[in-house]
Design a protein around this motif. Structure first.
Motif, PDB file in Angstrom:
ATOM      1  N   PRO A 125     -46.737  21.265  41.158  1.00 53.20           N
ATOM      2  CA  PRO A 125     -46.325  21.406  39.756  1.00 53.20           C
ATOM      3  C   PRO A 125     -45.048  20.646  39.435  1.00 53.20           C
ATOM      4  O   PRO A 125     -44.890  20.126  38.329  1.00 53.20           O
ATOM      5  CB  PRO A 125     -46.149  22.914  39.587  1.00 53.20           C
ATOM      6  CG  PRO A 125     -45.933  23.451  40.968  1.00 53.20           C
ATOM      7  CD  PRO A 125     -46.734  22.567  41.865  1.00 53.20           C
ATOM      8  N   GLY A 128     -45.851  17.150  38.695  1.00 53.38           N
ATOM      9  CA  GLY A 128     -46.344  17.023  37.338  1.00 53.38           C
ATOM     10  C   GLY A 128     -45.209  16.921  36.341  1.00 53.38           C
ATOM     11  O   GLY A 128     -45.240  16.097  35.412  1.00 53.38           O
ATOM     12  N   ASN A 129     -44.169  17.750  36.503  1.00 55.37           N
ATOM     13  CA  ASN A 129     -43.008  17.692  35.622  1.00 55.37           C
ATOM     14  C   ASN A 129     -42.351  16.318  35.647  1.00 55.37           C
ATOM     15  O   ASN A 129     -42.001  15.755  34.602  1.00 55.37           O
ATOM     16  CB  ASN A 129     -41.976  18.749  36.028  1.00 55.37           C
ATOM     17  CG  ASN A 129     -42.449  20.160  35.751  1.00 55.37           C
ATOM     18  OD1 ASN A 129     -43.327  20.381  34.926  1.00 55.37           O
ATOM     19  ND2 ASN A 129     -41.876  21.124  36.454  1.00 55.37           N
ATOM     20  N   ARG A 132     -44.730  13.610  33.985  1.00 57.69           N
ATOM     21  CA  ARG A 132     -44.813  13.757  32.531  1.00 57.69           C
ATOM     22  C   ARG A 132     -43.509  13.338  31.853  1.00 57.69           C
ATOM     23  O   ARG A 132     -43.515  12.791  30.745  1.00 57.69           O
ATOM     24  CB  ARG A 132     -45.182  15.201  32.168  1.00 57.69           C
ATOM     25  CG  ARG A 132     -46.628  15.548  32.511  1.00 57.69           C
ATOM     26  CD  ARG A 132     -47.031  16.903  31.958  1.00 57.69           C
ATOM     27  NE  ARG A 132     -46.373  18.020  32.628  1.00 57.69           N
ATOM     28  CZ  ARG A 132     -46.850  18.637  33.708  1.00 57.69           C
ATOM     29  NH1 ARG A 132     -47.977  18.208  34.280  1.00 57.69           N
ATOM     30  NH2 ARG A 132     -46.208  19.667  34.244  1.00 57.69           N
ATOM     31  N   GLU A 133     -42.382  13.566  32.531  1.00 54.39           N
ATOM     32  CA  GLU A 133     -41.076  13.183  31.982  1.00 54.39           C
ATOM     33  C   GLU A 133     -40.805  11.684  32.110  1.00 54.39           C
ATOM     34  O   GLU A 133     -40.261  11.062  31.197  1.00 54.39           O
ATOM     35  CB  GLU A 133     -39.967  13.947  32.714  1.00 54.39           C
ATOM     36  CG  GLU A 133     -39.872  15.413  32.337  1.00 54.39           C
ATOM     37  CD  GLU A 133     -38.858  15.660  31.244  1.00 54.39           C
ATOM     38  OE1 GLU A 133     -38.133  14.713  30.892  1.00 54.39           O
ATOM     39  OE2 GLU A 133     -38.812  16.793  30.740  1.00 54.39           O
ATOM     40  N   SER A 191     -50.953   9.263  35.825  1.00 52.58           N
ATOM     41  CA  SER A 191     -50.466   9.986  34.652  1.00 52.58           C
ATOM     42  C   SER A 191     -51.525  10.945  34.118  1.00 52.58           C
ATOM     43  O   SER A 191     -51.214  12.082  33.730  1.00 52.58           O
ATOM     44  CB  SER A 191     -50.056   8.995  33.551  1.00 52.58           C
ATOM     45  OG  SER A 191     -48.956   8.195  33.962  1.00 52.58           O
ATOM     46  N   TYR A 194     -51.753  14.126  36.144  1.00 52.69           N
ATOM     47  CA  TYR A 194     -50.625  15.037  35.961  1.00 52.69           C
ATOM     48  C   TYR A 194     -50.484  15.530  34.521  1.00 52.69           C
ATOM     49  O   TYR A 194     -49.533  16.254  34.211  1.00 52.69           O
ATOM     50  CB  TYR A 194     -49.323  14.365  36.393  1.00 52.69           C
ATOM     51  CG  TYR A 194     -49.138  14.295  37.888  1.00 52.69           C
ATOM     52  CD1 TYR A 194     -49.103  15.454  38.658  1.00 52.69           C
ATOM     53  CD2 TYR A 194     -48.994  13.072  38.542  1.00 52.69           C
ATOM     54  CE1 TYR A 194     -48.930  15.396  40.029  1.00 52.69           C
ATOM     55  CE2 TYR A 194     -48.814  13.006  39.917  1.00 52.69           C
ATOM     56  CZ  TYR A 194     -48.788  14.175  40.651  1.00 52.69           C
ATOM     57  OH  TYR A 194     -48.603  14.120  42.013  1.00 52.69           O
ATOM     58  N   ALA A 195     -51.407  15.160  33.646  1.00 58.45           N
ATOM     59  CA  ALA A 195     -51.341  15.609  32.263  1.00 58.45           C
ATOM     60  C   ALA A 195     -51.358  17.136  32.210  1.00 58.45           C
ATOM     61  O   ALA A 195     -52.044  17.795  32.994  1.00 58.45           O
ATOM     62  CB  ALA A 195     -52.516  15.044  31.470  1.00 58.45           C
ATOM     63  N   SER A 196     -50.599  17.698  31.292  1.00 56.08           N
ATOM     64  CA  SER A 196     -50.457  19.156  31.232  1.00 56.08           C
ATOM     65  C   SER A 196     -51.784  19.860  30.957  1.00 56.08           C
ATOM     66  O   SER A 196     -51.962  21.021  31.335  1.00 56.08           O
ATOM     67  CB  SER A 196     -49.436  19.538  30.161  1.00 56.08           C
ATOM     68  OG  SER A 196     -49.823  19.025  28.893  1.00 56.08           O
ATOM     69  N   ASP A 197     -52.715  19.153  30.314  1.00 53.05           N
ATOM     70  CA  ASP A 197     -54.005  19.770  30.039  1.00 53.05           C
ATOM     71  C   ASP A 197     -55.049  19.467  31.101  1.00 53.05           C
ATOM     72  O   ASP A 197     -56.236  19.783  30.930  1.00 53.05           O
ATOM     73  CB  ASP A 197     -54.522  19.344  28.656  1.00 53.05           C
ATOM     74  CG  ASP A 197     -54.715  17.835  28.537  1.00 53.05           C
ATOM     75  OD1 ASP A 197     -54.353  17.103  29.491  1.00 53.05           O
ATOM     76  OD2 ASP A 197     -55.218  17.383  27.496  1.00 53.05           O
ATOM     77  N   GLN A 199     -53.831  18.870  35.025  1.00 51.87           N
ATOM     78  CA  GLN A 199     -53.374  19.272  36.356  1.00 51.87           C
ATOM     79  C   GLN A 199     -53.589  20.768  36.565  1.00 51.87           C
ATOM     80  O   GLN A 199     -53.120  21.593  35.794  1.00 51.87           O
ATOM     81  CB  GLN A 199     -51.895  18.945  36.559  1.00 51.87           C
ATOM     82  CG  GLN A 199     -51.441  19.224  37.999  1.00 51.87           C
ATOM     83  CD  GLN A 199     -49.941  19.090  38.191  1.00 51.87           C
ATOM     84  OE1 GLN A 199     -49.171  19.139  37.235  1.00 51.87           O
ATOM     85  NE2 GLN A 199     -49.515  18.934  39.427  1.00 51.87           N
ATOM     86  N   GLN A 201     -53.243  24.590  38.290  1.00 53.16           N
ATOM     87  CA  GLN A 201     -52.181  25.372  38.893  1.00 53.16           C
ATOM     88  C   GLN A 201     -52.496  25.618  40.360  1.00 53.16           C
ATOM     89  O   GLN A 201     -53.642  25.524  40.797  1.00 53.16           O
ATOM     90  CB  GLN A 201     -52.027  26.701  38.156  1.00 53.16           C
ATOM     91  CG  GLN A 201     -51.636  26.558  36.701  1.00 53.16           C
ATOM     92  CD  GLN A 201     -51.435  27.893  36.032  1.00 53.16           C
ATOM     93  OE1 GLN A 201     -50.625  28.716  36.469  1.00 53.16           O
ATOM     94  NE2 GLN A 201     -52.175  28.145  34.957  1.00 53.16           N
TER      95      GLN A 201
END
Length: 325
Positions: A125, A128-129, A132-133, A191, A194-197, A199, A201
């Motif tokens: 996770p 992913g942060n 995304r940043e 990318s 790792y997108a929030s919608d 990746q 958990q």
């Protein structure tokens, strides 16, 4: 019989990694809780520290918690030798397991440009942060010839999924490296993963991800269907296992502060080979993007401007966000 033995050993190794991962996370959580009780932190610094602690999630220190494990006892030189001896390696890989990318493609560094290295696990996770940043900025700078990128895929978090997600995702990325000459497709695929919608958990919250779903992320990144059809493979798993043994033993990648000081975790970033301490961002109360640009020595307004180079060049150490030196 030999194949069954190898499969059994791999399952046992993954079980040991999971147990070590859980033990390390419990220890880190306990220590973090104690430190929070001892400190009074206000305002924006609180928010920054919480965000940074969330980044350090993929811990690759199972070797330290299992001293009797043969892998834990292996020296870094032995682990390095083992990595070099793997027969099936991905294309464009250096002897450290890195994939160098610049505006000129694979394997060719832009002269006088800093190199940003990223060590990642697709389930992590915190990774992913980071992506995304930072991905939009990193890709823009790479395409403008302002930096080189050096990607390191790892797959040690399989035990925190129900279907070896880390290994399958890493195999998919390496298939792109092997079969698609456009590194832009690889970067977009990373990318997308790792997108929030997209990746998933880790642990009990994990929801299985199919090979077809991973394939769809590749096609959306511009990868051809022919290449995407090759992605469901174990072709690079032995190499990934060797990377997972070698990389956590590299002391230059050890955390230099925080509860995981003295061990390697994902995500890890280096600039020109020097460890970039994400923890420092919280104390300086700066965002990850601003911190990266400060460390590289370039103004945000100059990002993407070809010919405007970061001040640290290809050999300089990252500039401290706290001291400016």
């Amino acid at each position: 019989m030999v194949q069954n033995t190898k499969k059994t050993e791999k399952r046992q190794s993954r079980a040991e990694r999971r147990a070590a991962q859980e033990a390390a996370e419990r220890a880190a959580a306990l220590k973090a809780a104690k430190e929070r009780k001892q400190q009074t932190i206000i305002g924006g610094i609180v928010v920054a520290i919480i965000a940074v602690l969330g980044i350090i999630a993929g811990v690759a220190i199972w070797r330290a918690t299992h001293p009797n494990n043969p892998v834990a006892q292996m020296s870094i030189d032995e682990a390095y030798t083992q990595l070099q001896q793997v027969e099936t390696k991905p294309a464009h890989i250096d002897d450290q397991g890195g994939i160098l990318i610049s505006k000129d493609g694979y394997d060719t560094a832009v002269e006088d440009a800093p190199t940003v290295s990223i060590y990642m696990d697709f389930l992590c996770p915190g990774c992913g942060n980071v992506h995304r940043e930072l991905d939009p900025t990193l890709i823009t700078m790479m395409e403008a010839g302002q930096i080189n990128l050096d990607l390191h895929f790892m797959a040690f978090m399989d035990s925190l999924s129900t279907d070896d997600y880390s290994t399958r995702a890493a195999n998919a990325a390496l298939t792109i490296v092997d079969n698609d000459d456009d590194p832009g497709h690889l970067l977009t695929f990373v990318s997308n993963m790792y997108a929030s919608d997209f990746q998933p958990q880790e642990g009990d919250a994990y929801v299985p991800v199919s090979d077809e779903q991973i394939r769809e992320q590749a096609i959306a990144a511009g990868v051809s269907e022919d290449v995407a059809d090759k992605m469901a493979t174990d072709k690079y798993t032995e190499w990934l296992d060797a990377v997972d043994t070698y990389t956590p033993k590299r002391e230059e990648l050890f955390n230099t502060s925080g509860s995981l000081k003295g061990s390697m975790s994902t995500p890890t970033l280096t600039i020109n080979g020097h460890f970039w301490d994400i923890n420092e961002l919280s104390f300086a109360d700066v965002t990850m993007k601003d911190g990266l640009l400060t460390s590289l020595g370039i103004d945000e307004g100059d990002v993407g401007k070809a010919g405007v180079m970061p001040s640290i060049g290809a050999d300089g150490e990252p500039i401290s966000v706290s001291t400016g030196q």
